[in-house]
Design a protein around this motif. Sequence first.
Motif, PDB file in Angstrom:
ATOM      1  N   ALA A 114      10.050 121.386  98.800  1.00 19.24           N
ATOM      2  CA  ALA A 114      11.389 121.965  98.829  1.00 19.24           C
ATOM      3  C   ALA A 114      11.526 123.130  97.856  1.00 19.24           C
ATOM      4  N   LYS A 115      10.872 123.040  96.696  1.00 17.27           N
ATOM      5  CA  LYS A 115      10.972 124.108  95.687  1.00 17.27           C
ATOM      6  C   LYS A 115      10.525 125.452  96.259  1.00 17.27           C
ATOM      7  N   LYS A 116       9.401 125.433  96.975  1.00 13.92           N
ATOM      8  CA  LYS A 116       8.882 126.679  97.549  1.00 13.92           C
ATOM      9  C   LYS A 116       9.840 127.235  98.594  1.00 13.92           C
ATOM     10  N   ILE A 117      10.408 126.346  99.383  1.00 15.11           N
ATOM     11  CA  ILE A 117      11.290 126.763 100.469  1.00 15.11           C
ATOM     12  C   ILE A 117      12.617 127.276  99.928  1.00 15.11           C
ATOM     13  N   VAL A 118      13.143 126.595  98.909  1.00 16.16           N
ATOM     14  CA  VAL A 118      14.427 126.979  98.314  1.00 16.16           C
ATOM     15  C   VAL A 118      14.383 128.418  97.795  1.00 16.16           C
ATOM     16  N   SER A 119      13.289 128.773  97.171  1.00 10.95           N
ATOM     17  CA  SER A 119      13.151 130.125  96.624  1.00 10.95           C
ATOM     18  C   SER A 119      13.326 131.181  97.714  1.00 10.95           C
ATOM     19  N   ASP A 120      12.695 130.977  98.867  1.00 10.76           N
ATOM     20  CA  ASP A 120      12.824 131.917  99.987  1.00 10.76           C
ATOM     21  C   ASP A 120      14.231 131.893 100.584  1.00 10.76           C
ATOM     22  N   LEU A 121      14.816 130.704 100.680  1.00  5.47           N
ATOM     23  CA  LEU A 121      16.146 130.593 101.279  1.00  5.47           C
ATOM     24  C   LEU A 121      17.184 131.356 100.458  1.00  5.47           C
ATOM     25  N   ILE A 122      17.076 131.281  99.141  1.00  9.56           N
ATOM     26  CA  ILE A 122      18.012 131.994  98.275  1.00  9.56           C
ATOM     27  C   ILE A 122      17.752 133.496  98.335  1.00  9.56           C
ATOM     28  N   LYS A 123      16.476 133.852  98.399  1.00  8.99           N
ATOM     29  CA  LYS A 123      16.104 135.272  98.361  1.00  8.99           C
ATOM     30  C   LYS A 123      16.289 135.974  99.706  1.00  8.99           C
ATOM     31  N   TYR A 124      15.911 135.295 100.800  1.00  5.43           N
ATOM     32  CA  TYR A 124      15.906 135.940 102.112  1.00  5.43           C
ATOM     33  C   TYR A 124      16.839 135.286 103.139  1.00  5.43           C
ATOM     34  N   GLY A 125      17.322 134.091 102.844  1.00  3.56           N
ATOM     35  CA  GLY A 125      18.130 133.362 103.825  1.00  3.56           C
ATOM     36  C   GLY A 125      17.285 132.645 104.862  1.00  3.56           C
ATOM     37  N   LYS A 126      15.982 132.751 104.729  1.00  4.24           N
ATOM     38  CA  LYS A 126      15.034 132.095 105.633  1.00  4.24           C
ATOM     39  C   LYS A 126      13.727 131.919 104.889  1.00  4.24           C
ATOM     40  N   VAL A 127      12.778 131.234 105.513  1.00  2.00           N
ATOM     41  CA  VAL A 127      11.468 131.031 104.899  1.00  2.00           C
ATOM     42  C   VAL A 127      10.463 131.966 105.555  1.00  2.00           C
ATOM     43  N   LYS A 128       9.771 132.741 104.736  1.00  2.00           N
ATOM     44  CA  LYS A 128       8.733 133.624 105.243  1.00  2.00           C
ATOM     45  C   LYS A 128       7.384 132.926 105.163  1.00  2.00           C
ATOM     46  N   ARG A 129       6.749 132.778 106.322  1.00  2.00           N
ATOM     47  CA  ARG A 129       5.460 132.078 106.382  1.00  2.00           C
ATOM     48  C   ARG A 129       4.400 132.972 107.012  1.00  2.00           C
ATOM     49  N   PRO A 130       3.169 132.907 106.509  1.00  7.04           N
ATOM     50  CA  PRO A 130       2.070 133.635 107.172  1.00  7.04           C
ATOM     51  C   PRO A 130       1.762 132.977 108.510  1.00  7.04           C
ATOM     52  N   TRP A 131       1.346 133.790 109.468  1.00 13.89           N
ATOM     53  CA  TRP A 131       1.192 133.316 110.855  1.00 13.89           C
ATOM     54  C   TRP A 131      -0.071 133.855 111.479  1.00 13.89           C
ATOM     55  N   LEU A 132      -0.847 132.954 112.091  1.00  5.31           N
ATOM     56  CA  LEU A 132      -2.044 133.356 112.834  1.00  5.31           C
ATOM     57  C   LEU A 132      -1.726 133.542 114.311  1.00  5.31           C
ATOM     58  N   GLY A 133      -1.020 132.574 114.881  1.00  3.69           N
ATOM     59  CA  GLY A 133      -0.572 132.720 116.267  1.00  3.69           C
ATOM     60  C   GLY A 133      -1.463 132.089 117.316  1.00  3.69           C
ATOM     61  N   ILE A 134      -1.891 130.848 117.058  1.00  6.05           N
ATOM     62  CA  ILE A 134      -2.667 130.126 118.078  1.00  6.05           C
ATOM     63  C   ILE A 134      -2.105 128.712 118.258  1.00  6.05           C
ATOM     64  N   TYR A 135      -2.375 128.143 119.416  1.00  2.91           N
ATOM     65  CA  TYR A 135      -2.236 126.707 119.626  1.00  2.91           C
ATOM     66  C   TYR A 135      -3.653 126.169 119.720  1.00  2.91           C
ATOM     67  N   GLY A 136      -3.960 125.188 118.897  1.00  2.00           N
ATOM     68  CA  GLY A 136      -5.328 124.681 118.883  1.00  2.00           C
ATOM     69  C   GLY A 136      -5.385 123.179 118.750  1.00  2.00           C
ATOM     70  N   THR A 137      -6.585 122.635 118.833  1.00  6.51           N
ATOM     71  CA  THR A 137      -6.790 121.192 118.700  1.00  6.51           C
ATOM     72  C   THR A 137      -8.105 120.923 117.986  1.00  6.51           C
ATOM     73  N   ASP A 138      -8.170 119.756 117.351  1.00 11.22           N
ATOM     74  CA  ASP A 138      -9.413 119.363 116.678  1.00 11.22           C
ATOM     75  C   ASP A 138     -10.505 119.069 117.720  1.00 11.22           C
ATOM     76  N   ILE A 139     -11.723 119.452 117.401  1.00 14.78           N
ATOM     77  CA  ILE A 139     -12.853 119.088 118.260  1.00 14.78           C
ATOM     78  C   ILE A 139     -13.381 117.732 117.796  1.00 14.78           C
ATOM     79  N   THR A 140     -13.466 116.826 118.717  1.00  8.01           N
ATOM     80  CA  THR A 140     -14.014 115.493 118.442  1.00  8.01           C
ATOM     81  C   THR A 140     -15.300 115.310 119.257  1.00  8.01           C
TER      82      THR A 140
END
Length: 366
Positions: free
Chosen positions: A252-278
């Motif tokens: 929550a601490k990490k998220i709160v900082s972004d919410l106060i600063k930006y009004g949202k949470v900024k997250r890095p994004w790769l952009g895939i849907y994937g699954t573990d190989i078994t």
Amino acid sequence: MRKNNFMLYGCLVLVGILVGSVLFVNPSAQAFWGDDKHVEQKKESKKIVIPQEQAITKVVDEVGPAVVSIITKKVKVSRDFFLNPVPRQVKGLGSGVIFDKKGYILTNNHVVAGAEAIKVILSDGRELQAKLVGNDPRSDLAVIKVDAKDLPVAPLGNSKQIDVGQLAIAIGSPYDVKFRNTVTTGVISAVNRTIRTKNGILENLIQTDASINPGNSGGPLLNSQGEVIGINTAIIGGSAQGIGFAIPINKAKKIVSDLIKYGKVKRPWLGIYGTDITEKLKNYYGLPVAKGVLIIQSVTDSPASKAGLSQGDIIIEVNREKIEGMEELKRIIKKQEIGDKLKLLVMDNNGGLTPVTVTLKEMPSK
């Protein structure tokens, strides 16, 4: 004859004196006849406080005032018999905790999402209008703010230092505002739990058996030192009892900082849907490796698609670190910043290896 009568009379008097003295000396007899002045006096019972009770009462006294009730007004649209939209106002109830003297309050996103008006009731009875500072549906956290002076503040602890079995204290407003600042206790039952809610998947949660009921959402989970170690967020319904969950305060601490600063949470994004190989997946599809991330879909216009990643590719290394599945990939990405470059080692279905560099972008809000 008169002498014998006199002796008999004397003996009776003596016996009477002895019996009388026993009645006045014997406490049980005195109690029976109600003649004991000590019995009539109300005995004071000593209040014995064991350490755990002492810890709970201390926490409630010190942190309880920082817990608030949150009342929201939302408009929901239903349909009448002729399918015409009929708006109706719905009230919602939740809890929150003041974590900053400036009036910032931490709560759940589902408590305040879509609210047209937010009212906060402090423990001292003050009612204040609040505004939404920022919210994050993905983590189910939100920050609201009130304008007031002399606000009590709850200290934020370290959820990495909690142990399974330690004392857990929950404070909130279950079911109705008249039950505000209700205290329940239990233990930390488990950590790193993952559950599915109607709003999505929540990961790395704290599990507790301290009672968490509707209306408790957004309230604090505290340790014996009165530090907030989690934000109560969900319960398992049905016949399950004593199974509640809280979002770790470190997250929550990490998220709160972004919410106060930006009004949202900024997250890095790769952009895939994937699954573990078994091993099972490897054998079924004839994959060349038994560990890694199999890409199911590369999102259009995402960093992954722009770098040339596509369905069927297998990510086996990130920044020269071998990965076994999605959890490791997500862990590495979370440590990055928007704009950072990831060096991937990608394998195709034939076992060919290709190094790929991807520049992470900000994750879309939806």
